[in-house]
Structures are given as structure tokens and as C-alpha cells.
Scaffold this motif. Structure first.
Motif, PDB file in Angstrom:
ATOM      1  N   ASN A  35      36.499  -5.039  17.074  1.00  0.00           N
ATOM      2  CA  ASN A  35      37.891  -5.458  16.943  1.00  0.00           C
ATOM      3  C   ASN A  35      38.237  -6.600  17.890  1.00  0.00           C
ATOM      4  O   ASN A  35      39.042  -7.479  17.563  1.00  0.00           O
ATOM      5  N   LEU A  36      37.641  -6.581  19.073  1.00  0.00           N
ATOM      6  CA  LEU A  36      37.863  -7.650  20.046  1.00  0.00           C
ATOM      7  C   LEU A  36      37.442  -8.996  19.461  1.00  0.00           C
ATOM      8  O   LEU A  36      38.198  -9.974  19.485  1.00  0.00           O
ATOM      9  N   ILE A  37      36.226  -9.039  18.935  1.00  0.00           N
ATOM     10  CA  ILE A  37      35.704 -10.289  18.379  1.00  0.00           C
ATOM     11  C   ILE A  37      36.487 -10.710  17.138  1.00  0.00           C
ATOM     12  O   ILE A  37      36.865 -11.881  16.995  1.00  0.00           O
ATOM     13  N   LEU A  38      36.765  -9.761  16.270  1.00  0.00           N
ATOM     14  CA  LEU A  38      37.446 -10.075  15.016  1.00  0.00           C
ATOM     15  C   LEU A  38      38.885 -10.516  15.247  1.00  0.00           C
ATOM     16  O   LEU A  38      39.359 -11.490  14.634  1.00  0.00           O
ATOM     17  N   SER A  39      39.596  -9.840  16.123  1.00  0.00           N
ATOM     18  CA  SER A  39      40.989 -10.212  16.387  1.00  0.00           C
ATOM     19  C   SER A  39      41.074 -11.572  17.069  1.00  0.00           C
ATOM     20  O   SER A  39      42.004 -12.356  16.792  1.00  0.00           O
ATOM     21  N   PHE A  40      40.123 -11.865  17.955  1.00  0.00           N
ATOM     22  CA  PHE A  40      40.076 -13.194  18.572  1.00  0.00           C
ATOM     23  C   PHE A  40      39.893 -14.267  17.500  1.00  0.00           C
ATOM     24  O   PHE A  40      40.597 -15.283  17.484  1.00  0.00           O
ATOM     25  N   PHE A  41      38.963 -14.029  16.588  1.00  0.00           N
ATOM     26  CA  PHE A  41      38.694 -14.988  15.518  1.00  0.00           C
ATOM     27  C   PHE A  41      39.922 -15.174  14.621  1.00  0.00           C
ATOM     28  O   PHE A  41      40.299 -16.308  14.284  1.00  0.00           O
ATOM     29  N   ILE A  42      40.550 -14.068  14.245  1.00  0.00           N
ATOM     30  CA  ILE A  42      41.710 -14.134  13.358  1.00  0.00           C
ATOM     31  C   ILE A  42      42.847 -14.933  13.991  1.00  0.00           C
ATOM     32  O   ILE A  42      43.438 -15.820  13.363  1.00  0.00           O
ATOM     33  N   LEU A  43      43.134 -14.620  15.240  1.00  0.00           N
ATOM     34  CA  LEU A  43      44.253 -15.274  15.907  1.00  0.00           C
ATOM     35  C   LEU A  43      43.988 -16.736  16.218  1.00  0.00           C
ATOM     36  O   LEU A  43      44.779 -17.619  15.856  1.00  0.00           O
ATOM     37  N   HIS A  44      42.873 -17.007  16.900  1.00  0.00           N
ATOM     38  CA  HIS A  44      42.668 -18.330  17.479  1.00  0.00           C
ATOM     39  C   HIS A  44      41.991 -19.332  16.556  1.00  0.00           C
ATOM     40  O   HIS A  44      42.109 -20.548  16.780  1.00  0.00           O
ATOM     41  N   LEU A  45      41.313 -18.852  15.533  1.00  0.00           N
ATOM     42  CA  LEU A  45      40.633 -19.774  14.628  1.00  0.00           C
ATOM     43  C   LEU A  45      41.214 -19.777  13.216  1.00  0.00           C
ATOM     44  O   LEU A  45      40.822 -20.608  12.397  1.00  0.00           O
ATOM     45  N   LEU A  46      42.154 -18.863  12.944  1.00  0.00           N
ATOM     46  CA  LEU A  46      42.801 -18.843  11.631  1.00  0.00           C
ATOM     47  C   LEU A  46      44.327 -18.902  11.734  1.00  0.00           C
ATOM     48  O   LEU A  46      44.951 -19.849  11.252  1.00  0.00           O
ATOM     49  N   VAL A  47      44.936 -17.911  12.356  1.00  0.00           N
ATOM     50  CA  VAL A  47      46.396 -17.800  12.360  1.00  0.00           C
ATOM     51  C   VAL A  47      47.061 -18.931  13.149  1.00  0.00           C
ATOM     52  O   VAL A  47      47.996 -19.582  12.643  1.00  0.00           O
ATOM     53  N   TYR A  48      46.606 -19.172  14.377  1.00  0.00           N
ATOM     54  CA  TYR A  48      47.206 -20.252  15.162  1.00  0.00           C
ATOM     55  C   TYR A  48      47.004 -21.620  14.517  1.00  0.00           C
ATOM     56  O   TYR A  48      47.963 -22.388  14.391  1.00  0.00           O
ATOM     57  N   PRO A  49      45.776 -21.983  14.095  1.00  0.00           N
ATOM     58  CA  PRO A  49      45.606 -23.281  13.428  1.00  0.00           C
ATOM     59  C   PRO A  49      46.427 -23.388  12.145  1.00  0.00           C
ATOM     60  O   PRO A  49      46.975 -24.451  11.845  1.00  0.00           O
ATOM     61  N   ALA A  50      46.519 -22.291  11.386  1.00  0.00           N
ATOM     62  CA  ALA A  50      47.325 -22.307  10.164  1.00  0.00           C
ATOM     63  C   ALA A  50      48.787 -22.577  10.495  1.00  0.00           C
ATOM     64  O   ALA A  50      49.468 -23.345   9.801  1.00  0.00           O
ATOM     65  N   SER A  51      49.281 -21.963  11.550  1.00  0.00           N
ATOM     66  CA  SER A  51      50.653 -22.180  11.989  1.00  0.00           C
ATOM     67  C   SER A  51      50.866 -23.628  12.420  1.00  0.00           C
ATOM     68  O   SER A  51      51.889 -24.250  12.088  1.00  0.00           O
ATOM     69  N   ASN A  52      49.891 -24.175  13.150  1.00  0.00           N
ATOM     70  CA  ASN A  52      49.969 -25.578  13.578  1.00  0.00           C
ATOM     71  C   ASN A  52      50.052 -26.507  12.372  1.00  0.00           C
ATOM     72  O   ASN A  52      50.872 -27.427  12.330  1.00  0.00           O
ATOM     73  N   GLY A  53      49.170 -26.267  11.408  1.00  0.00           N
ATOM     74  CA  GLY A  53      49.122 -27.108  10.225  1.00  0.00           C
ATOM     75  C   GLY A  53      50.397 -27.017   9.409  1.00  0.00           C
ATOM     76  O   GLY A  53      50.924 -28.027   8.939  1.00  0.00           O
ATOM     77  N   TYR A  54      50.890 -25.806   9.221  1.00  0.00           N
ATOM     78  CA  TYR A  54      52.123 -25.584   8.446  1.00  0.00           C
ATOM     79  C   TYR A  54      53.294 -26.286   9.126  1.00  0.00           C
ATOM     80  O   TYR A  54      54.114 -26.938   8.463  1.00  0.00           O
ATOM     81  N   ASN A  55      53.372 -26.135  10.442  1.00  0.00           N
ATOM     82  CA  ASN A  55      54.437 -26.771  11.209  1.00  0.00           C
ATOM     83  C   ASN A  55      54.345 -28.294  11.083  1.00  0.00           C
ATOM     84  O   ASN A  55      55.358 -28.972  10.858  1.00  0.00           O
ATOM     85  N   SER A  56      53.140 -28.838  11.217  1.00  0.00           N
ATOM     86  CA  SER A  56      52.947 -30.284  11.123  1.00  0.00           C
ATOM     87  C   SER A  56      53.324 -30.818   9.746  1.00  0.00           C
ATOM     88  O   SER A  56      53.891 -31.902   9.624  1.00  0.00           O
ATOM     89  N   TYR A  57      52.998 -30.046   8.707  1.00  0.00           N
ATOM     90  CA  TYR A  57      53.275 -30.498   7.341  1.00  0.00           C
ATOM     91  C   TYR A  57      54.770 -30.719   7.129  1.00  0.00           C
ATOM     92  O   TYR A  57      55.193 -31.708   6.520  1.00  0.00           O
ATOM     93  N   PHE A  58      55.590 -29.808   7.633  1.00  0.00           N
ATOM     94  CA  PHE A  58      57.022 -29.925   7.414  1.00  0.00           C
ATOM     95  C   PHE A  58      57.712 -30.814   8.449  1.00  0.00           C
ATOM     96  O   PHE A  58      58.752 -31.414   8.161  1.00  0.00           O
ATOM     97  N   ASP A  59      57.134 -30.921   9.656  1.00  0.00           N
ATOM     98  CA  ASP A  59      57.730 -31.786  10.674  1.00  0.00           C
ATOM     99  C   ASP A  59      57.468 -33.268  10.387  1.00  0.00           C
ATOM    100  O   ASP A  59      58.322 -34.113  10.612  1.00  0.00           O
ATOM    101  N   LYS A  60      56.233 -33.557   9.940  1.00  0.00           N
ATOM    102  CA  LYS A  60      55.834 -34.945   9.673  1.00  0.00           C
ATOM    103  C   LYS A  60      56.147 -35.844  10.871  1.00  0.00           C
ATOM    104  O   LYS A  60      56.784 -36.903  10.750  1.00  0.00           O
ATOM    105  N   ASP A  61      55.705 -35.401  12.036  1.00  0.00           N
ATOM    106  CA  ASP A  61      55.961 -36.137  13.278  1.00  0.00           C
ATOM    107  C   ASP A  61      55.318 -37.514  13.259  1.00  0.00           C
ATOM    108  O   ASP A  61      54.201 -37.695  12.768  1.00  0.00           O
ATOM    109  N   GLU A  62      56.021 -38.452  13.863  1.00  0.00           N
ATOM    110  CA  GLU A  62      55.467 -39.779  14.075  1.00  0.00           C
ATOM    111  C   GLU A  62      55.068 -39.971  15.532  1.00  0.00           C
ATOM    112  O   GLU A  62      54.209 -40.779  15.849  1.00  0.00           O
TER     113      GLU A  62
END
Length: 286
Positions: A35-62
């Protein structure tokens, strides 16, 4: 996959969010290795990057954003990739438990509400600030602890577990406005009103300094009581480089407001994340 999509996922930025997970690991009693390894992978390599990408898509920062000094233009691919990564994270979360899956889903929903134009919590200074602090702090600590220890939500309702979770949110509520300090103009162009804008540049520094003192005192008290006086003192000593850099940056900004810039903000994030990560790893291994 487009280079712009990969960049906007900002996977290295997960390092700045790692301390909350490592705190949960450091204070855990019965670690479930898978669970330690899997939860680390889920959070830091999937959920957080997905959140970053989703946020960037709608913000369209310059202008500069967390982890990207010169963000490229976003494409529709980024939107779909972020949703796909979220879906994969949810599927893997079910391997750990249904409760963990539900908490990951809630985290993702709040993250989307933060940036989606139909809700956009980001444009409300108090709500946006509380959402970021509570869900990246307390809520993430709790879901991490539940996963790592393979326990139910009801088993986590213990003060010795709840207290460090609350402290992590207190620390984030203080530090989060600092991550917005260089984005005032960019946020105003989109109509977003952040807590840092409300506080002003120097007010953001003053608010963060006060919050840092309170949360650091809380952590000292927690580590002294749950571990030892030496552990509390070691935590305080570990935070000294953060205090030193913060103080020197503050005096530079007092003389020149333009020094409240992207590079200095990322440097503060790097120093604070590095010392916290190192301390929590040491605490786990000691």
C-alpha cells in the motif's frame, strides 16, 4: 504525447507535495509495504500531475506557474490525458480499499472545482485558500495514513492521528499564499482574487511568518510528546534553513517589490520541501 502536455503535468512538482505523504509514513505504526508503494505512485505520479494538467488547461497561463517558468500553450490533449490519469488513479486506488478510492475521488473533484470555470474556487480568496490548505494538508495526510497503515476511516479518528493532519493543514494554510505572490497580475487578468492579493506582497510575508511560527510550535509540541524532546528540537533545527532564506528574501522584497518573483518562490518551496522530506525520512528510519 505532445511535449507541452508532458510539461504541464509538472511531475517534478510532486516533490513539493511529498512532505504530507512522508509525514503520514513517518508517524505510521504498522506500514503495509504494498500500500505504501501503490499509494505513493497513485498520488505523486497520477493524481497530482493530473490535477496540475487539468488546472493548466483551464488557466491557460501566459506567465510563470508552479514548476514552469515559461509554460507552453496548452492543447486539448492535456485535458484528456489529465482525465485518463485520474481514472487510472481511481482504478488503482480500489486495490487498496474502497475508502481510499472514495477519498481520492473527493480530492480529484475538489481539485477540478478549484480551476473549472463553472465553479472555479480559485477566484474566491477565502474558499480557494481553505480548499487548497485542507485538501492538500489534512485530507491528503488522512488518506495517506489510511492507505499506508491499511486501516479504515473510523480507525483514523484518533487524536494522535488527527493532530499531525491538522498541523499539516496549518503549515499549508500559511505557505500557500506565498505560492501566489508572484502571480498577482496574471490572476487579476483572469478575474481570480487570491488570498495573497488580499494580503498584499508584504502582508503575505507577514501572514506566512505568523502561520509558520504557530504551526512550527505545534509540530514541536507534537514531536516532543509523541516521540521525544530531542525529536522536537531536531525538527526546529531542520526548519532553520527555511527561516534563514525566508528572512533574507523578505528584506530584499521590502527594498524592491519586484523581488517577489517566480525564482525566489520556487527556491523557498525547494528548501522547505527538501528539509521536511529529509526530516520525515530520518524520523521514519530512526
Amino acid at each position: 504525447m505532445k511535449k507541452s502536455t508532458i510539461l504541464h503535468l509538472r511531475i517534478p512538482f510532486s516533490f513539493f507535495l511529498l512532505p504530507v505523504f512522508l509525514l503520514a509514513v513517518a508517524v505510521s505504526e504498522h506500514i503495509h509495504q504494498q500500500n505504501l508503494i501503490l499509494s505513493f505512485f497513485i498520488l505523486h505520479l497520477l493524481v497530482y500531475p493530473a490535477s496540475n494538467g487539468y488546472n493548466s488547461y483551464f488557466d491557460k497561463d501566459e506567465g510563470s506557474i508552479g514548476g514552469l517558468k515559461h509554460p507552453p500553450k496548452v492543447s486539448r490533449q492535456l485535458y484528456y490525458v489529465s482525465l485518463l490519469m485520474d481514472a487510472l488513479g481511481l482504478a488503482l486506488a480500489l486495490v487498496i480499499s474502497f475508502e481510499f478510492l472514495l477519498m481520492i475521488f473527493i480530492y480529484g473533484a475538489v481539485s477540478k472545482a478549484y480551476s473549472h470555470p463553472s465553479i472555479r474556487l480559485k477566484k474566491y480568496p477565502l474558499i480557494g485558500w481553505l480548499a487548497a490548505g485542507v485538501f492538500q494538508g489534512y485530507f491528503t495526510f488522512l488518506l495517506s495514513y489510511i492507505a499506508v497503515n491499511d486501516i479504515s476511516f473510523s480507525e483514523s479518528l484518533n487524536w494522535s492521528i488527527q493532530f499531525p493532519g491538522i498541523l499539516s493543514t496549518m503549515l499549508l494554510l500559511g505557505s500557500y499564499p506565498m505560492t501566489q505572490i508572484y502571480q498577482h497580475d496574471e490572476d487579476m487578468k483572469r478575474g481570480d482574487i487570491t488570498i495573497s492579493q488580499k494580503l498584499g506582497i508584504l502582508g503575505t510575508f507577514h501572514f506566512t511568518a505568523l502561520s509558520f511560527m504557530i504551526s512550527s510550535g505545534g509540530f514541536f509540541f507534537y514531536f516532543m510528546n509523541e516521540f521525544s524532546l530531542n525529536t522536537g528540537l531536531l525538527f526546529s533545527a531542520a526548519m532553520f534553513p527555511v527561516l534563514l532564506y525566508f528572512g533574507s528574501w523578505y528584506f530584499r522584497v521590502r527594498n524592491d517589490r519586484t523581488k517577489a518573483d517566480y525564482s525566489s518562490t520556487m527556491r523557498l518551496n525547494l528548501i522547505s520541501s527538501a528539509v521536511l522530506n529529509a526530516f520525515f525520512i530520518y524520523l521514519r528510519l530512526s
